[in-house]
Write a protein that holds these residues in place. Structure first.
Motif: not given
Length: 307
Positions: A221-234
Motif C-alpha cells: 500500500r502506498l499513500g499520503n500517510d498523515y500528510s507526511k508524503g507517500i509512504i509504503l506499507s505492506t
C-alpha cells in the motif's frame, strides 16, 4: 633438599598446566573447525536442494523445439553466465515465495502517487492520495474530492470548492471528470477520476482488474500517510465483504485514502478507502474495475472488462 624439591614440583606443575592449556586450545579449535565444516555442509546442501528444485521446475516446463525433440539451450545474459542466470532465478523464486517486491520497483511505483488536497466552503482542508493513470488523469476516492451527503449539514451544507495535487513542490489545480455512485464513505462506488491541465511527468500505473484477492496474499500500500508524503506499507489480503470491498491487514492511517494497493508485480489492483472503526491495522480496499476507467479510452481498453 626440600627447597630444591619444591622448585622441581613447581616447574612440573607449570609444565603440566601449559600442556593442559595447549591440549584444551587445540581441542576447542578442532571443535570449532568441525562446527564450521558442518555448517558449510548444511548450507551447501540447502543451496543444492533449492537449485535442484528450480532446475526441476524449468525442466518440467521446457518445450521441445522442431521435430527432433532436442531442448534449446538456456539463454545466457551477455554480462553473465549460466550460473549467474540460475542464481537470479533462485532469487526470483525465493522472492515469490516470501511475497517480496524489488526495492527498485517499489521506488518507481511510489513516484506514480501524489498528495491530494481538497478545500471546502467552510475553509477546511482535507488531504488524501491520488494515483497517476497517464494523460493528466489520476484515480482517488470520491469522498476526498466530492462532499458526500451528511444529514447533520443538509444537502446544501459542505461543498468542495477546489482540489489540488502536489507536484514538484507546487500545487496544481485539478477537477473531477468522473466518479462512482457512492453517497457515503467506504462504499463500492467511492472512487473518482480527476484531471490536471498542466503537464506532469509521472510514470503511469499499470492496472490489473482481474486480481483475485486470494486470502493471505501479500499486498503493498502506498499513500499520503498523515500528510507526511507517500509512504509504503505492506500487508495481507483478508476477506471480501458483501458490499464488494476487501478487508486487508494493513494500516489505514489518515491520508492514505485514494492511494494504491499493488500486487507482487507492482500492478494497481485497488485503492484504500477506509479502515475498521477504532483499529488502524485493518483497511477496506476497493478493487479496481473497468468501469472506473470509462472516461480514459486507452487505459480502459488495456484494463479489460471484468464485469
Amino acid at each position: 633438599m626440600s627447597v630444591r624439591r619444591s622448585v622441581v614440583y613447581a616447574a612440573l606443575t607449570f609444565s603440566l598446566s601449559g600442556l593442559a592449556f595447549s591440549l584444551g586450545s587445540w581441542s576447542a579449535q578442532r571443535t570449532m573447525a568441525q562446527q564450521i565444516a558442518d555448517n558449510d555442509a548444511r548450507l551447501s546442501t540447502l543451496q543444492d536442494n533449492i537449485a535442484r528444485g528450480v532446475l526441476k521446475t524449468r525442466e518440467d516446463t521446457v518445450q521441445p523445439s522442431g521435430t527432433d525433440g532436442h531442448q534449446q539451450p538456456d539463454v545466457v545474459p551477455a554480462a553473465g553466465s549460466a550460473h549467474s542466470a540460475l542464481v537470479d532465478e533462485i532469487k526470483r523464486e525465493l522472492q515469490r515465495e516470501m511475497g517480496l517486491m524489488p526495492v527498485r520497483l517499489l521506488r518507481e511505483r511510489s513516484e506514480s502517487f501524489v498528495e491530494l488536497n481538497a478545500y471546502d466552503n467552510f475553509g477546511k482542508t482535507s488531504y488524501g492520495t491520488a494515483g497517476y493513470l497517464g494523460n493528466g488523469h489520476f484515480i482517488t476516492v470520491k469522498h476526498g474530492v466530492v462532499a458526500l451527503d451528511d444529514p447533520s449539514e443538509g444537502r446544501d451544507g459542505r461543498r468542495i470548492v477546489s482540489i489540488t495535487i502536489r507536484y514538484k513542490n507546487k500545487d496544481l489545480p485539478a477537477s473531477v471528470v468522473d466518479s462512482g455512485d457512492a453517497d457515503v464513505e467506504v462504499h463500492a462506488g467511492d472512487w473518482a477520476i480527476i484531471q490536471v491541465r498542466a503537464v506532469v511527468d509521472l510514470p503511469p500505473l499499470r492496472i490489473d482488474t482481474s486480481y483475485a484477492y486470494e486470502f493471505a496474499e501479500p499486498i503493498f500500500r502506498l499513500g499520503n500517510d498523515y500528510s507526511k508524503g507517500i509512504i509504503l506499507s505492506t500487508g495481507y489480503v483478508g476477506q471480501r465483504t458483501p458490499n464488494g470491498l476487501v478487508t486487508c491487514l494493513t494500516d489505514g492511517h489518515p491520508g492514505v485514502s485514494g492511494g494504491g494497493v499493488l500486487n507482487q508485480r507492482g500492478d494497481l489492483v485497488g485503492i484504500p478507502i477506509g479502515r475498521m472503526q477504532g483499529d488502524y491495522r485493518f483497511s477496506f480496499i476497493l478493487p479496481v474495475r473497468a468501469e472506473m476507467f470509462r472516461k480514459i479510452r486507452v487505459l480502459h481498453a488495456n484494463a479489460g472488462d471484468d464485469e
